[in-house]
Each structure stands twice: as structure tokens, then as C-alpha cells.
Motif scaffolding. Structure first.
Motif, PDB file in Angstrom:
ATOM      1  N   ASN A   1       3.407  -0.137  -5.431  1.00 29.70           N
ATOM      2  CA  ASN A   1       2.815   0.206  -4.135  1.00 29.70           C
ATOM      3  C   ASN A   1       1.328  -0.139  -4.065  1.00 29.70           C
ATOM      4  O   ASN A   1       0.591   0.438  -3.284  1.00 29.70           O
ATOM      5  CB  ASN A   1       3.009   1.699  -3.855  1.00 29.70           C
ATOM      6  CG  ASN A   1       4.469   2.057  -3.705  1.00 29.70           C
ATOM      7  OD1 ASN A   1       5.238   1.311  -3.088  1.00 29.70           O
ATOM      8  ND2 ASN A   1       4.877   3.177  -4.280  1.00 29.70           N
TER       9      ASN A   1
ATOM     10  N   THR B   1       0.484  -1.923   0.366  1.00 29.58           N
ATOM     11  CA  THR B   1       1.344  -1.088   1.234  1.00 29.58           C
ATOM     12  C   THR B   1       1.606  -1.699   2.596  1.00 29.58           C
ATOM     13  O   THR B   1       2.561  -1.331   3.258  1.00 29.58           O
ATOM     14  CB  THR B   1       0.704   0.296   1.416  1.00 29.58           C
ATOM     15  OG1 THR B   1      -0.608   0.146   1.978  1.00 29.58           O
ATOM     16  CG2 THR B   1       0.617   1.021   0.078  1.00 29.58           C
TER      17      THR B   1
ATOM     18  N   GLN C   1      -4.187  -1.684   5.286  1.00 31.81           N
ATOM     19  CA  GLN C   1      -4.644  -1.193   3.980  1.00 31.81           C
ATOM     20  C   GLN C   1      -6.019  -1.795   3.685  1.00 31.81           C
ATOM     21  O   GLN C   1      -6.261  -2.979   3.927  1.00 31.81           O
ATOM     22  CB  GLN C   1      -3.652  -1.590   2.868  1.00 31.81           C
ATOM     23  CG  GLN C   1      -4.027  -1.017   1.505  1.00 31.81           C
ATOM     24  CD  GLN C   1      -3.052  -1.427   0.409  1.00 31.81           C
ATOM     25  OE1 GLN C   1      -2.087  -2.159   0.670  1.00 31.81           O
ATOM     26  NE2 GLN C   1      -3.299  -0.968  -0.800  1.00 31.81           N
TER      27      GLN C   1
ATOM     28  N   TYR D   1       0.820  -6.307  -7.931  1.00 31.48           N
ATOM     29  CA  TYR D   1       1.949  -6.121  -7.018  1.00 31.48           C
ATOM     30  C   TYR D   1       2.997  -7.214  -7.221  1.00 31.48           C
ATOM     31  O   TYR D   1       4.208  -6.946  -7.255  1.00 31.48           O
ATOM     32  CB  TYR D   1       1.423  -6.144  -5.580  1.00 31.48           C
ATOM     33  CG  TYR D   1       2.482  -6.073  -4.506  1.00 31.48           C
ATOM     34  CD1 TYR D   1       3.018  -4.837  -4.113  1.00 31.48           C
ATOM     35  CD2 TYR D   1       2.936  -7.218  -3.864  1.00 31.48           C
ATOM     36  CE1 TYR D   1       3.983  -4.769  -3.123  1.00 31.48           C
ATOM     37  CE2 TYR D   1       3.893  -7.160  -2.874  1.00 31.48           C
ATOM     38  CZ  TYR D   1       4.423  -5.927  -2.500  1.00 31.48           C
ATOM     39  OH  TYR D   1       5.373  -5.865  -1.518  1.00 31.48           O
TER      40      TYR D   1
END
Length: 770
Positions: A175, A178, A182, A197
Motif C-alpha cells: 500500500n 494508494t 496521495q 510498490y
């Protein structure tokens, strides 16, 4: 009376965070457990209880604590003596904080596969990767893991336990991104979050735009709609995700595209562990990354990642040189009376740095013998260099650092400069004996700077090396070993007749070697004819403790290296001050033992009064003692500074105390004066306080850099390190064996067929005559 108990607050599972203002450390997170400790507690019992509490292995457990009032230096508890010392440090307190650093149990020994730009892994190597077998390809700035077809007979994939480990390691990053709106503080923060990520979700990406204003990224798989766009938020410095399509149509990115891991990413991963364990080895880094993330690194990749992480933690090597002016200023401000000077060359490149703390200066003057050992050791940082050191001997025969310098290279000029600075630090109200090698730079500089106020003793190890070097190739291994053995015996001999006897033994082996010894100025290295007082210390490497410290920190940037050495000296002074407060004898423990041994030897001796303060002492030999001059004909009293057995026999006959005839520097009172002063912490110069005046002096790194290859280390005592020389077993000649012995082979040929000998002689090259 029952021993006093203190409560240890044991913390584990958190991390150390550095305070940017003062460089102090703070432990954040994890869980805590209270434990009762006293002087009778054993370390193995503590580890066992902590192992059961925190569910970690005893063998991989490291226990550390902070010194009172010092949040920068972590002390390791590795044995019962360390635990007892910590309890004594905090005897006035009801509790102490200790930190448990536990390595994960069951670390597998994964070999480091050398990766080339186009090499592919075997099937068995691929099977240790998560989800699917992978190949390893290495680019200049990244590792790329690409899908390969499974070629194993059974089509075996990684075990579920491996997959779970890898997923657990990367799930924390799932996460990191997101979606739209953000925000991040900077583009580097955004790029790092995006990178983690992609690893967590198992896909690779490429930049369509990547500059200081905006970043556009798309999935690397052809036709996949996943993409993201981020730019700076208007009127702010924040970075905001403006658009994002988070869907993949590449049938599970992990099965098709794999993922990449840059050296910077690996550096970020290992940064926290490197902070706690500075000696984190590249092979251990590779093993940990393979176990936790399924990524195979070879040694050089892990090493480069460690260099990146180290620079992130320690700062730039180059910038550290530019911080030297402020750093020297802070040393003098925080430790008044200290000396901290540096100099640059005409091009502003670093030349040399000298440091001597006030506590060291006063400690040497108040309690140490007038004896200083000079030596040097190489540094292995990015710009290399050499550390020159002056160490003394305290009253317990332990090393006491007086001053040290970092120079760009070891030259006669730099030694002259170092000794000039040293003279301003040490008192010359008494004649000082210096022990070093006999290179001309040191010898001439001592004569020019200290003149008649010093004696110069040659290091015996260097004398032995020089003897072997000058006579190399002329003697067998056994002959050389005996010559060096006799040289050492001659150096330690207290009487002139003993010295001459050892020299005659060398002469029996070789008159040439005897002449060399007699022309090597024995008055600089032999006890029997040396005019100064070296207290039977024959080599310049007495301060090995200090040089061990240097080796531990020799790869740090220059300001951090000096500050870590300062911290170790500060800890040493504090520890020895606390330990000496518990001593109950008149002399230090080492000297008390020596005196008691001599007292036992004195029991059977017979004393006869000669005249005045002169006595005749009979035992295995006949010796003359003059108590007014503190002298005995055996010379041991003069060499060691403690009364010999003959003198002690006289004191007992007179009803006097032997302690009255020991040098003051061996008493506990002098020892306490040696360590009475403290070395104070130095503020973090990397983040100076707001409004602090910066110097206009620019210091750049020296032009030389660390050469390739494994650094050379100094030899051990040369007496034990003479290499065996090749010797022929037939003709006894040196430098060849019987297989290559021309004389032996010629005799064999002649014996077999004398007619062949003229033919062989004809084949040999003849000298040309003019």
C-alpha cells in the motif's frame, strides 16, 4: 549483605533513530521486558530468559547498552565481565535500559552466483525464487529478474514456505501507492515508494517522463494499461499523484514481467541493519536479500549496495573533508585544552590532521612513564591515507593514547610535522624515550625537535626485519632463525657481558652477520647499552588496542572516524577510572603481581653490608645493591622500574618497605590521576545549529584513492614470521631444490654416461669474448 539488584528494561523488535541535532540515538518501537540483575547474574542465564521471552535464538543474540550520560556509543555485552561492568556503571541507579538485537534463526548459506550481463541461471538456481523460476541479469544500475520456462523434470516450484517468507517481507509495501491525491514530500520519496510498490506487486515499469516537475510511469509489459502520473502541488513543495490506472491486463505481472531491484533499493533495505552492525558483510547481505526477497546478488553487487547504504548513513566522504575546520573548532570548544589542527596543500586538498585531547595530555603528564611509542597504520577509506599515533604506557602497563594524526601519506615531512605538534602537547620537563622504527625521517626529526630532551629506541621487530633483508639469500632457514633468536636475546640482555655472549653466538654462525649487528647501533635497541629508560618494552606496536580500534573504523569518513575513536577513548577512560576505584593495593594489579613475584625470589637470598648504602647479595649469583642510587648490578631494577629480588632482600634485612622504592607512576594514586579527566562528546558537525558561523576554508579530499586489491597488513613479530627458504638437499645450496640442481644433475649424468658430458657442455651458452 545481599548484592544490590537493578531492573534491566530489555527492549527488542524496535529500531535506533539518530537525532539530527546532536547525533544521539533513540530506540523506537518494539516490546519491552523487565529483568532483575545483580553482580551474581550470569550472562548465559540472561540470554536464555530473553530467548524464551522474545522467541529468538541465543546464538544470534546481541545485547547492547548506553554508557551513563552518553546516547551515542553502544557498548556490547559479550561475557560475564561485561555484564558485571554494566551493573557497576549503573550501581547508583535503580534501572538500566538494554537492547536485544536478534538475528533471524535458520539463515541459509546461499552461495553468491556471479552474474554477467547475458548469463542465465540453471533450473535448480531458479527454483529458489518466489512464485515462478527466474533468470538473473545485471545492468549497470539495476538487477532484472525475468521469467524463464521451468526445465526441471517434475516442474517443481518454490515451496510454499519460501513464498510466504518473500510475501511477508514485501507485503509491507503493498500500500505504498494508494492512488490519486496521495502526497509525498519530494520526488525521491515518491520514486522510492513506487519502486517498493512494484516489487510488492511483482511488476516492472518504465518512465515516460521523469524530471524535477513531473513523473509519468507505465507498466513495462506491452499493452498493459497500468500507469501513474504525479507532479508538484501548486504553491507547495509537495508531490501529488494526479492520475492513476491501477489495473494490469498482463495476466499477473509476476508471471510475465518479473521485477527489478536497484542498488539504491538494496541500500535502503540494509541501511537499518548496517546502522546496528557496521561490519555487515556483503556475503551476508546477499544471503539475507535472497532469503527475504528471493533476489540473487553476487558479491560485487552486495558490496556496492553496502557502499550506498553506508554513504546514506555516514554522509559523503568528500563532504567530511570540508567539515574539518568546523570539526576542529568543536573539539577545542567541547574539550578545552585540546589540540586539533589541520593543514591543506596549495590546491586546498587535505594534507594532515592532528588531534590530542586535553584528557590525554594531562593523563600523560600526571601518571604515565616518560615513554612514547610511535607507529603508523594504513586507512582503508575511499581516499585511503595513513594514521600516525603516539601511545604511552600507564601504570598498569596498558596502552594510553596520547595523540594521533591522519595524513595523506606517510612521509618524512609528515612525521616531522606530527612530532612538532606532539611536542606542544607533551611536557618536556623530563627526558622522554621514544620507540619507533629507525627510518631516517623519524630519527632526524626527533633530533631536530626534541634534541637532548629525548632518547630514541629502535623497535626490535624492525631491526630483525632489516637484518633478514640485508642478509637474504645467504643463509638457510635454520641459520636465519638462530640469528634472529640470538638478536632478540642480545636485545633483552640486561648486562653487557650477556649482550656480548649473544653477539658471539651470531659470530659463530656468520662473521658478516656479527659485523652487521655491531654496526647497527646497539645503543638504540639493546638494553645493556641503551641510555634511556624503555622499561623492557622492545617494539613500537605496544598500543595494539588503539590500532585495533583504528582497523574497526578505518573505512569511515575522516570526521566520523576521529569521532568514533574519541568515543572509544572516552569509554576506555571511564571504564578504567571506575575499575581502579575498586583496587585496594598500593600498586596497580600488574605491578603488584610483579613485585610479589620478586619478593618470593628474595626469600633465600643472603645480605651482607658492604659500606654506606651498598650491599652484597648472595644467591645463585653475587650481586651488588646500592639503595641510594636505586641500582643493582643485575640491572633489572633499572630496566623495569620496580625493585629486583636482590634489592627487596636488602629492604627486608633493613626492615624497610619495598613500596618506597617503586616508581610513583606504578601507584594507584598516579593511575587515578592518569584517568582523572574525561573526554567530552562533540556536537554533530554534519548538521550545524542555525546561525552557527561556518568557516570560509575549503578542504577537498587528497588526490590519492584506495588502490585495487586486498590491503596489505603489518607483519607480526618478525621472530615468528621468518619464511623457510628453498634449500637443495644434495648440494646444500640456497634458492633451488635437487630437481633443478645443476651440480647434482651433472654428477648423475657423468656417472651414467661420461661421453654425454662434453655434448651437454657444448650445448651450454658460451660467454662472448671481445
Amino acid at each position: 549483605m545481599a548484592p544490590k539488584k537493578i531492573i534491566a528494561i530489555c527492549q527488542s523488535g524496535g529500531e535506533f533513530v539518530t537525532n539530527k541535532d546532536d547525533g544521539s540515538l533513540e530506540y523506537i518501537g518494539g516490546e519491552a521486558y523487565a529483568l532483575d540483575l545483580d553482580e551474581k547474574t550470569h550472562l548465559k542465564d540472561v540470554k536464555q530468559e530473553l530467548s524464551e521471552t522474545f522467541r529468538c535464538g541465543v546464538n544470534g543474540m546481541t545485547i547492547k547498552y548506553f554508557l551513563p550520560g552518553n546516547k551515542k556509543t553502544l557498548i556490547t555485552i559479550s561475557k560475564d565481565k561485561d555484564l558485571k561492568r554494566m551493573i557497576n556503571f549503573f550501581n547508583d541507579s535503580d534501572q538500566v535500559e538494554i537492547f536485544i538485537i536478534a538475528e533471524e534463526a535458520g539463515t541459509r548459506n546461499v552461495s553468491n552466483m556471479p552474474a554477467s550481463r547475458s548469463s542465465r541461471t540453471t533450473a535448480s538456481e531458479a527454483l529458489v525464487l518466489p512464485v515462478t523460476p527466474m533468470d538473473l541479469m545485471f545492468a549497470d544500475d539495476q538487477l532484472v529478474l525475468e521469467q524463464v520456462t521451468d526445465t526441471s523434470p517434475l516442474g517443481t516450484f518454490p515451496s510454499s514456505s519460501n513464498n510466504e517468507k518473500h510475501h511477508k517481507a514485501t507485503s509491507q509495501w503493498e500500500n505504498n501507492i494508494t492512488g490519486v491525491d496521495q502526497r509525498f514530500n519530494s520526488f525521491p520519496e515518491f520514486r522510492e515508494a513506487l519502486h517498493k510498490y512494484s516489487i510488492a506487486h511483482g511488476f516492472t515499469y518504465k518512465y515516460k517522463k521523469n524530471d524535477s516537475h513531473r513523473v509519468t510511469v507505465k507498466c513495462k509489459s506491452e499493452g498493459c494499461p497500468w500507469r501513474i502520473y504525479a507532479s508538484r502541488l501548486a504553491t507547495t513543495q509537495l508531490i501529488c499523484i494526479k492520475k492513476m490506472n491501477g489495473q494490469h491486463n498482463c495476466e499477473g505481472a509476476t508471471a510475465k514481467a518479473g521485477y527489478r531491484a536497484t542498488r539504491g533499493w538494496v541500500g535502503n533495505i540494509i541501511k537499518e541493519k548496517l546502522k546496528v552492525s557496521p561490519n555487515y558483510k556483503p556475503k551476508d547481505i546477499a544471503n539475507d536479500i535472497k532469503r527475504e526477497y528471493g533476489i540473487q546478488l553476487n558479491y560485487s553487487q552486495a558490496w556496492r549496495a553496502k557502499e550506498i547504504a553506508r554513504e546514506q548513513l555516514q554522509g559523503s566522504y568528500k563532504e567530511a573533508y570540508n567539515q574539518l575546520p568546523l570539526f576542529c573548532q568543536k573539539i577545542v570548544e567541547t574539550n578545552p585544552g585540546s589540540l586539533a589542527t589541520f593543514a591543506t596543500k596549495e590546491d586546498s586538498s587535505f594534507h594532515h590532521l592532528f588531534v590530542s585531547f586535553n584528557a590525554s595530555i594531562l593523563g600523560f603528564q600526571r601518571g604515565c612513564r616518560p615513554l612514547i611509542f610511535l607507529d603508523s597504520t594504513l586507512l582503508y577509506s575511499k581516499y585511503q591515507g595513513t594514521l600516525l599515533a603516539a601511545t604511552a604506557a600507564d601504570g598498569n602497563d596498558d596502552a594510553f593514547p596520547v595523540a594521533f594524526a591522519v595524513v595523506d601519506e606517510e612521509t618524512d615531512e609528515n612525521w616531522h610535522w606530527f612530532l612538532q605538534e606532539l611536542k606542544s602537547a607533551v611536557s618536556i620537563s623530563r627526558q622522554i624515550t621514544f620507540i619507533s622504527d629507525f627510518q631516517k625521517g623519524i630519527r632526524q626529526s626527533l633530533h631536530d625537535i626534541f634534541g637532548k630532551d629525548c632518547y630514541h629506541g629502535f623497535c626490535l621487530r624492525y631491526v630483525a626485519e632489516k637484518l633478514n633483508e640485508d642478509l637474504r639469500g645467504q643463509f638457510s632457514h635454520e641459520a636465519r632463525r638462530l640469528m634472529v633468536q640470538d638478536l632478540y636475546a642480545a636485545a633483552h640482555a640486561p648486562k653487557l657481558e650477556d649482550f656480548n655472549r649473544c653477539a658471539e653466538n651470531i659470530k659463530a654462525i656468520s662473521p658478516e652477520a656479527y659485523n652487521w649487528v655491531m654496526q647497527s647501533e646497539p645503543d638504540h635497541w639493546a638494553n645493556a647499552v641503551f641510555k634511556g629508560s624503555r622499561y623492557n618494552h622492545m617494539t613500537s606496536s605496544f598500543g595494539q588496542l588503539f590500532y585495533d580500534w583504528v582497523q574497526e573504523v578505518s573505512e569511515l569518513p575522516i570526521t566520523q572516524m576521529v569521532d568514533v575513536l574519541r568515543g572509544k577513548m572516552m569509554e576506555m577512560m571511564y571504564t578504567r577510572r571506575v575499575e581502579s576505584s575498586e583496587w585496594i593495593t598500593k600498586l596497580t594489579p600488574m605491578m603488584e603481581d610483579k613485585l610479589q613475584n620478586e619478593t618470593l625470589k628474595a626469600q633465600p637470598l643472603q645480605v651482607l653490608l658492604s659500606h654506606g648504602g651498598t650491599f652484597e647479595v648472595r644467591g645463585e649469583s653475587l650481586e651488588t645493591v646500592n639503595i641510594d642510587r636505586w641500582d643493582c648490578s643485575c640491572k633489572e631494577w633499572h630496566l623495569n622500574g620496580l625493585p629486583c629480588s636482590h634489592a627487596i632482600a636488602v629492604f627486608q634485612w633493613l626492615g624497610r618497605s619495598s613500596y618506597d622504592y617503586c616508581l610513583p607512576c606504578f601507584t594507584i594514586e598516579s593511575y587515578c590521576m592518569t584517568y582523572a579527566e574525561s573526554i567530552n562528546p562533540i556536537p554533530n558537525v554534519e548538521n550545524p545549529e542555525t546561525g552557527e558561523v561556518q568557516t570560509s576554508v575549503i578542504v577537498t579530499p587528497p588526490p590519492s584513492k584506495r588502490p585495487p586489491g586486498r590491503p596489505k597488513t603489518k607483519h607480526a613479530d618478525y621472530y615468528d614470521s621468518i619464511k623457510r627458504q628453498l634449500q637443495c638437499s644434495k648440494c646444500k645450496g640456497l634458492g633451488h631444490n635437487k630437481k633443478t640442481c645443476e651440480k647434482h644433475n651433472r654428477i648423475e649424468i657423468e656417472a651414467a654416461d661420461p661421453l654425454l658430458l662434453p655434448d651437454l657442455q657444448a650445448e651450454e651458452p658460451q660467454e662472448c669474448s671481445t
